[in-house]
Design a protein around this motif. Structure first.
Motif, PDB file in Angstrom:
ATOM      1  N   UNK A 124       1.167  -1.075  -0.184  1.00  0.00           N
ATOM      2  CA  UNK A 124       0.325  -0.044  -0.054  1.00  0.00           C
ATOM      3  C   UNK A 124       0.798   1.137   0.185  1.00  0.00           C
ATOM      4  N   UNK A 125       1.747   1.374  -0.956  1.00  0.00           N
ATOM      5  CA  UNK A 125       2.995   2.316  -1.011  1.00  0.00           C
ATOM      6  C   UNK A 125       1.737   3.658  -1.673  1.00  0.00           C
ATOM      7  N   UNK A 126       1.162   3.086  -2.409  1.00  0.00           N
ATOM      8  CA  UNK A 126      -0.164   4.512  -2.934  1.00  0.00           C
ATOM      9  C   UNK A 126      -1.158   3.527  -3.318  1.00  0.00           C
ATOM     10  N   UNK A 127      -1.663   5.122  -3.047  1.00  0.00           N
ATOM     11  CA  UNK A 127      -3.219   4.398  -2.520  1.00  0.00           C
ATOM     12  C   UNK A 127      -3.301   5.479  -3.494  1.00  0.00           C
ATOM     13  N   UNK A 128      -5.188   5.415  -3.883  1.00  0.00           N
ATOM     14  CA  UNK A 128      -5.544   5.682  -4.693  1.00  0.00           C
ATOM     15  C   UNK A 128      -7.099   5.920  -5.084  1.00  0.00           C
ATOM     16  N   UNK A 129      -7.996   6.777  -4.393  1.00  0.00           N
ATOM     17  CA  UNK A 129      -9.584   7.079  -4.490  1.00  0.00           C
ATOM     18  C   UNK A 129     -10.030   6.318  -5.892  1.00  0.00           C
ATOM     19  N   UNK A 130     -11.031   6.073  -6.353  1.00  0.00           N
ATOM     20  CA  UNK A 130     -12.043   6.235  -7.263  1.00  0.00           C
ATOM     21  C   UNK A 130     -13.354   6.103  -7.634  1.00  0.00           C
ATOM     22  N   UNK A 131     -13.334   5.808  -8.403  1.00  0.00           N
ATOM     23  CA  UNK A 131     -14.901   5.683  -8.493  1.00  0.00           C
ATOM     24  C   UNK A 131     -15.789   4.603  -9.497  1.00  0.00           C
ATOM     25  N   UNK A 132     -16.272   3.800  -9.083  1.00  0.00           N
ATOM     26  CA  UNK A 132     -17.294   2.894  -9.703  1.00  0.00           C
ATOM     27  C   UNK A 132     -18.359   3.665  -9.624  1.00  0.00           C
ATOM     28  N   UNK A 133     -18.844   3.878 -11.746  1.00  0.00           N
ATOM     29  CA  UNK A 133     -20.059   4.722 -11.142  1.00  0.00           C
ATOM     30  C   UNK A 133     -21.271   3.582 -11.579  1.00  0.00           C
ATOM     31  N   UNK A 134     -22.794   3.938 -11.258  1.00  0.00           N
ATOM     32  CA  UNK A 134     -23.263   3.126 -11.335  1.00  0.00           C
ATOM     33  C   UNK A 134     -24.139   2.179 -12.707  1.00  0.00           C
ATOM     34  N   UNK A 135     -22.940   2.599 -13.627  1.00  0.00           N
ATOM     35  CA  UNK A 135     -23.190   1.603 -14.580  1.00  0.00           C
ATOM     36  C   UNK A 135     -22.925   0.766 -15.018  1.00  0.00           C
TER      37      UNK A 135
END
Length: 246
Positions: A58-69
């Motif tokens: 976990x040296x790099x952590x990224x927040x992302x969004x999985x859309x409703x589609x």
């Protein structure tokens, strides 16, 4: 990361409609010695904002969004394996993790560089060790549970084997069969990102059994399509599904 989940909860109504405002790249940071706890929010429209770990420990952590589609498509893939046998319930879990890994790769293409195990990954951007995989898979399992796609299972905390040997220590995500009470390993480390994970009883995993060998090879098959993976076809199905698993 402190307070991250609370911030996202306060902005839940914006998930999906303004997802880009919730996208953070934590870049390089301090690595960790054990999997991170889950961090995700499911919005009212079904979109999911979650943290992904990579670059080893976990040296790099990224927040992302999985859309409703994105999530609707995931559910359609999962619907191809509706059976209630232990085999089909395990395949349902495998399909869910496979699909969520592909979604993560869609939003962070570096994850396509991840290989099975760690042997050839040093300094490769997007690489994932067992801590990354156990963190991400546990996150995915919590999301699958909360969207009603983990029937017959509960989610446990990650487990470790050989904890006192730095060269052999290994972590896995864990689910518990609510019918038998037995824990199962869901281990994504043995395959590249975007592939079906390996499953086996946790006791066998702790004993360092190999999931691709007898008696577990059928549970961990990698056929060409979902219809070959699951024993029970979806209701009304007249032909094989066309979802490639390769």
């Amino acid at each position: 990361m402190i307070g991250f989940l609370a911030i996202l909860v306060s902005h839940t109504s914006f998930v999906g409609s303004a997802a880009s405002s919730l996208f953070f790249d934590h870049a390089q940071g301090s690595s960790v010695s054990r999997p991170l706890p889950p961090e995700y929010v499911i919005g009212p429209d079904g979109a999911v904002v979650l943290r992904i770990c990579f670059n080893w420990s976990c040296a790099r952590r990224q927040t992302m969004t999985f859309t409703s589609d994105d999530m609707a498509l995931l559910k359609r893939h999962l619907a191809a394996c509706p059976g209630t046998s232990l085999h089909d319930r395990l395949q349902h879990v495998r399909i869910g993790i496979w699909q969520m890994e592909l979604l993560a790769q869609k939003y962070q293409p570096l994850l396509a560089n991840d290989l099975a195990i760690n042997i050839f990954e040093a300094e490769v951007e997007g690489r994932m060790d067992c801590i990354d995989n156990a963190s991400n898979t546990t996150n995915y399992l919590h999301v699958l549970r909360d969207i009603g796609e983990l029937a017959g299972w509960s989610v446990s905390s990650p487990k470790v084997r050989i904890p006192f040997d730095i060269t052999a220590v290994h972590w896995t995500a864990v689910i518990i069969d609510t019918e038998s009470g037995l824990p199962w390993s869901v281990d994504s480390w043995y395959r590249p990102n975007g592939h079906l994970p390996m499953v086996m009883p946790l006791a066998s995993w702790i004993d360092e059994k190999q999931a691709w060998k007898t008696p577990f090879e059928r549970l961990n098959a990698t056929p060409h399509s979902i219809d070959e993976l699951c024993d029970t076809p979806p209701p009304g199905s007249l032909r094989p599904t066309e979802s490639s698993l390769r």
